[in-house]
Design a protein around this motif. Sequence first.
Motif, PDB file in Angstrom:
ATOM      1  N   VAL A   1       1.514  -0.759   5.903  1.00 23.95           N
ATOM      2  CA  VAL A   1       2.667   0.132   5.806  1.00 23.95           C
ATOM      3  C   VAL A   1       3.536  -0.062   7.048  1.00 23.95           C
ATOM      4  CG1 VAL A   1       3.452   2.504   5.477  1.00 23.95           C
ATOM      5  CG2 VAL A   1       1.254   1.783   4.532  1.00 23.95           C
ATOM      6  N   ASP A   2       4.796  -0.436   6.829  1.00 21.32           N
ATOM      7  CA  ASP A   2       5.736  -0.677   7.927  1.00 21.32           C
ATOM      8  C   ASP A   2       6.994   0.155   7.712  1.00 21.32           C
ATOM      9  OD1 ASP A   2       4.423  -3.006   9.410  1.00 21.32           O
ATOM     10  OD2 ASP A   2       4.526  -3.783   7.364  1.00 21.32           O
ATOM     11  N   TRP A   3       7.708   0.351   8.808  1.00 21.29           N
ATOM     12  CA  TRP A   3       8.977   1.080   8.761  1.00 21.29           C
ATOM     13  C   TRP A   3      10.104   0.150   9.166  1.00 21.29           C
ATOM     14  CZ3 TRP A   3      11.682   4.765   6.863  1.00 21.29           C
ATOM     15  CH2 TRP A   3      12.818   5.260   7.513  1.00 21.29           C
ATOM     16  N   ASP A   4      11.033  -0.088   8.254  1.00 17.88           N
ATOM     17  CA  ASP A   4      12.236  -0.874   8.526  1.00 17.88           C
ATOM     18  C   ASP A   4      13.304   0.120   8.969  1.00 17.88           C
ATOM     19  OD1 ASP A   4      14.640  -2.207   8.455  1.00 17.88           O
ATOM     20  OD2 ASP A   4      14.236  -3.262   6.579  1.00 17.88           O
ATOM     21  N   GLN A   5      13.514   0.210  10.274  1.00 21.41           N
ATOM     22  CA  GLN A   5      14.401   1.232  10.816  1.00 21.41           C
ATOM     23  C   GLN A   5      15.848   1.017  10.401  1.00 21.41           C
ATOM     24  OE1 GLN A   5      13.636   2.338  14.843  1.00 21.41           O
ATOM     25  NE2 GLN A   5      15.736   2.996  15.236  1.00 21.41           N
ATOM     26  N   GLN A   6      16.287  -0.240  10.395  1.00 22.36           N
ATOM     27  CA  GLN A   6      17.682  -0.502  10.067  1.00 22.36           C
ATOM     28  C   GLN A   6      17.991  -0.129   8.619  1.00 22.36           C
ATOM     29  OE1 GLN A   6      19.103  -4.361  11.227  1.00 22.36           O
ATOM     30  NE2 GLN A   6      20.866  -4.289   9.842  1.00 22.36           N
ATOM     31  N   GLY A   7      17.072  -0.440   7.709  1.00 21.25           N
ATOM     32  CA  GLY A   7      17.302  -0.142   6.301  1.00 21.25           C
ATOM     33  C   GLY A   7      16.747   1.190   5.849  1.00 21.25           C
ATOM     34  N   LYS A   8      16.150   1.932   6.787  1.00 19.45           N
ATOM     35  CA  LYS A   8      15.509   3.212   6.468  1.00 19.45           C
ATOM     36  C   LYS A   8      14.594   3.066   5.256  1.00 19.45           C
ATOM     37  CE  LYS A   8      17.012   7.153   7.259  1.00 19.45           C
ATOM     38  NZ  LYS A   8      17.661   8.493   7.123  1.00 19.45           N
ATOM     39  N   THR A   9      13.669   2.115   5.375  1.00 21.49           N
ATOM     40  CA  THR A   9      12.796   1.766   4.260  1.00 21.49           C
ATOM     41  C   THR A   9      11.337   1.762   4.698  1.00 21.49           C
ATOM     42  OG1 THR A   9      14.519   0.377   3.276  1.00 21.49           O
ATOM     43  CG2 THR A   9      12.257  -0.024   2.556  1.00 21.49           C
ATOM     44  N   VAL A  10      10.506   2.414   3.904  1.00 18.86           N
ATOM     45  CA  VAL A  10       9.059   2.306   4.074  1.00 18.86           C
ATOM     46  C   VAL A  10       8.607   1.107   3.250  1.00 18.86           C
ATOM     47  CG1 VAL A  10       6.838   3.423   3.834  1.00 18.86           C
ATOM     48  CG2 VAL A  10       8.856   4.803   4.346  1.00 18.86           C
ATOM     49  N   VAL A  11       7.951   0.149   3.907  1.00 12.13           N
ATOM     50  CA  VAL A  11       7.580  -1.106   3.272  1.00 12.13           C
ATOM     51  C   VAL A  11       6.065  -1.177   3.126  1.00 12.13           C
ATOM     52  CG1 VAL A  11       7.681  -3.620   3.428  1.00 12.13           C
ATOM     53  CG2 VAL A  11       9.587  -2.235   4.303  1.00 12.13           C
ATOM     54  N   LEU A  12       5.587  -1.220   1.893  1.00 13.96           N
ATOM     55  CA  LEU A  12       4.176  -1.415   1.608  1.00 13.96           C
ATOM     56  C   LEU A  12       3.998  -2.848   1.137  1.00 13.96           C
ATOM     57  CD1 LEU A  12       5.008   1.665   0.387  1.00 13.96           C
ATOM     58  CD2 LEU A  12       2.517   1.769   0.289  1.00 13.96           C
ATOM     59  N   SER A  13       3.113  -3.569   1.811  1.00 12.74           N
ATOM     60  CA  SER A  13       2.979  -4.985   1.491  1.00 12.74           C
ATOM     61  C   SER A  13       1.607  -5.488   1.885  1.00 12.74           C
ATOM     62  CB  SER A  13       4.062  -5.801   2.213  1.00 12.74           C
ATOM     63  OG  SER A  13       3.905  -5.669   3.622  1.00 12.74           O
ATOM     64  N   GLY A  14       1.326  -6.737   1.453  1.00 17.04           N
ATOM     65  CA  GLY A  14       0.095  -7.406   1.836  1.00 17.04           C
ATOM     66  C   GLY A  14      -1.140  -6.708   1.301  1.00 17.04           C
ATOM     67  N   ARG A  15      -2.260  -6.989   1.952  1.00 17.89           N
ATOM     68  CA  ARG A  15      -3.510  -6.383   1.520  1.00 17.89           C
ATOM     69  C   ARG A  15      -4.437  -6.225   2.720  1.00 17.89           C
ATOM     70  NH1 ARG A  15      -5.453  -4.779  -2.858  1.00 17.89           N
ATOM     71  NH2 ARG A  15      -3.646  -5.602  -3.967  1.00 17.89           N
ATOM     72  N   THR A  16      -4.886  -5.008   2.914  1.00 20.32           N
ATOM     73  CA  THR A  16      -5.911  -4.723   3.907  1.00 20.32           C
ATOM     74  C   THR A  16      -7.079  -4.090   3.158  1.00 20.32           C
ATOM     75  OG1 THR A  16      -5.024  -2.509   4.377  1.00 20.32           O
ATOM     76  CG2 THR A  16      -4.164  -4.327   5.684  1.00 20.32           C
ATOM     77  N   THR A  17      -8.103  -3.694   3.881  1.00 18.28           N
ATOM     78  CA  THR A  17      -9.255  -3.065   3.234  1.00 18.28           C
ATOM     79  C   THR A  17      -8.871  -1.666   2.754  1.00 18.28           C
ATOM     80  OG1 THR A  17     -10.776  -4.281   4.657  1.00 18.28           O
ATOM     81  CG2 THR A  17     -11.649  -2.339   3.530  1.00 18.28           C
ATOM     82  N   ALA A  18      -8.950  -1.463   1.445  1.00 21.18           N
ATOM     83  CA  ALA A  18      -8.656  -0.141   0.898  1.00 21.18           C
ATOM     84  C   ALA A  18      -9.716   0.843   1.380  1.00 21.18           C
ATOM     85  CB  ALA A  18      -8.633  -0.194  -0.625  1.00 21.18           C
ATOM     86  N   ARG A  19      -9.278   2.013   1.783  1.00 20.19           N
ATOM     87  CA  ARG A  19     -10.211   2.966   2.390  1.00 20.19           C
ATOM     88  C   ARG A  19      -9.802   4.388   2.063  1.00 20.19           C
ATOM     89  NH1 ARG A  19     -14.915   4.933   4.167  1.00 20.19           N
ATOM     90  NH2 ARG A  19     -14.949   5.652   6.328  1.00 20.19           N
TER      91      ARG A  19
END
Length: 327
Positions: A85-103
Amino acid sequence: AMRHPFRARLSALLFTAALLAGFCVSYAVPAAQSVHVPVWRGSVYVNSAVAAILDEEDNMQELFSYNGTIYIPLRQAGAWMGKQVDWDQQGKTVVLSGRTTARVLAAEEATGNQQTPSERAEKEEREKNGIDIQICPDITVTMDGVEQRFHNVKGERVYPAVYDQRVYLPVRSIGTLMGMEVTYYSAPDRGDGCVFLKTPWAEGERAVLEAYLEQVRPILAELEGGFLRAVEEPDKAQAKAALPLVEALAALEIPQSEFAQYRLEQCIRPLIEQVRAALERYLADGAVGDYDAAVSDGTQLSSYYVNLHNVMLQDMAQYDWPVAPSA
């Protein structure tokens, strides 16, 4: 646009500037809206686990109710899905991407930070009087590069909310992202109730789980009617009668079920072994501590089974289970 790690606690400067400058307002997007809402004090189940909802500093996060639905932190949903989960400050967008261990951090496993008396008082005040949130239509959510749009059961567009500098989404929208079914349960003895996020049943999965619990039911009923009944002192005869019952539970094949995996593998299976070991030690040595441990763990084991049964039914009021079936 540059992406920064999304720590869930978004910059206060970002939202202050956005709100004061009218950044959330455009011809295409509704204006940001400040709303006073009640804190929601129910339980969130992700499949069979009661989820602990903590922030990145292990503080319990508050949920809230707005327009008839429960809002959950988006960062938490990302962890449940195994998404970065990342925050794109310029676009005011929460970005969910890739794959980590689901928990899914279960409530039984969570310790969390101890609150100070003043923090507890503040929490009680919020629960009594409610909190102020911001509905921000200008915040975008993308998953794997695709913009996500969310709607309520009436088909109306719903938007992210911000509370305590964190982005929240309605639980039904969280379910959409996770590919899970969402249902609610309310009862007077369950606080504000329960919300269930459940993976759709695989073919035959529910039937296999029900068959397993039907095997468990008479064994558990016999344990509850004997060994697990409240006694003032150790009862060797009851312990001796209980051991083959616990061994019978251990001998049952644990079903393959994504829905029940956490409860069966992380809670029930280890407790069966703990109860059996404590009973064996008590019958060998007569140590009162082993008897007490067997009763305590056995009571917890029974509670886990009953909870699994009720969550499967999504009816937390099945208090008479596991009454043994009549002959």
